[in-house]
Write a protein that holds these residues in place. Sequence first.
Motif, PDB file in Angstrom:
ATOM      1  N   ASN A 205      -5.919   4.511  -6.789  1.00 32.09           N
ATOM      2  CA  ASN A 205      -5.046   3.428  -5.969  1.00 32.09           C
ATOM      3  C   ASN A 205      -5.737   3.636  -4.767  1.00 32.09           C
TER       4      ASN A 205
ATOM      5  N   ALA B  30      -5.841  -1.717  -6.233  1.00 33.01           N
ATOM      6  CA  ALA B  30      -5.930  -0.835  -7.137  1.00 33.01           C
ATOM      7  C   ALA B  30      -7.416  -1.202  -7.994  1.00 33.01           C
ATOM      8  N   GLN B  31      -7.902  -0.331  -8.571  1.00 42.57           N
ATOM      9  CA  GLN B  31      -9.139  -0.551  -8.938  1.00 42.57           C
ATOM     10  C   GLN B  31      -9.042   0.187 -10.912  1.00 42.57           C
ATOM     11  N   GLU B  32      -8.613  -0.602 -11.559  1.00 43.57           N
ATOM     12  CA  GLU B  32      -8.965  -0.003 -12.899  1.00 43.57           C
ATOM     13  C   GLU B  32     -10.025   0.235 -13.350  1.00 43.57           C
TER      14      GLU B  32
ATOM     15  N   THR C 279      -6.791   4.270 -13.512  1.00 44.86           N
ATOM     16  CA  THR C 279      -6.616   3.231 -12.080  1.00 44.86           C
ATOM     17  C   THR C 279      -6.699   4.445 -11.112  1.00 44.86           C
TER      18      THR C 279
END
Length: 98
Positions: A13, A18-20, A11
């Motif tokens: 931030n 948030a980008q997974e 993840t």
Amino acid sequence: MSAADGNWKITINTPMGAQEVNASITTSGDTFTGKTSGRMGDSEISGKVNGDTLTWSAAITQPMPMTLEFEATVSGDSMSGNVKLGAFGNAPLSGVRA
């Protein structure tokens, strides 16, 4: 086999939320290769291994073209680090073994 080998759920931030990213990593001595997939697209990655720390860069086109520079340290089943987001500063990174 290094502590970093395997599949990870990372993840990042970012200021845009948030980008997974899912990553698979295979180390070989002081280098590694792998694949990442997520909303920003799929890409092949390769980078350097220094002890438990991985460094690599990835060029993305979404949401805008930039090069991300990653540094992540593996500790057991978790990963923590930092991503340089081009002109947008830094974003914390965390990961768990998938």
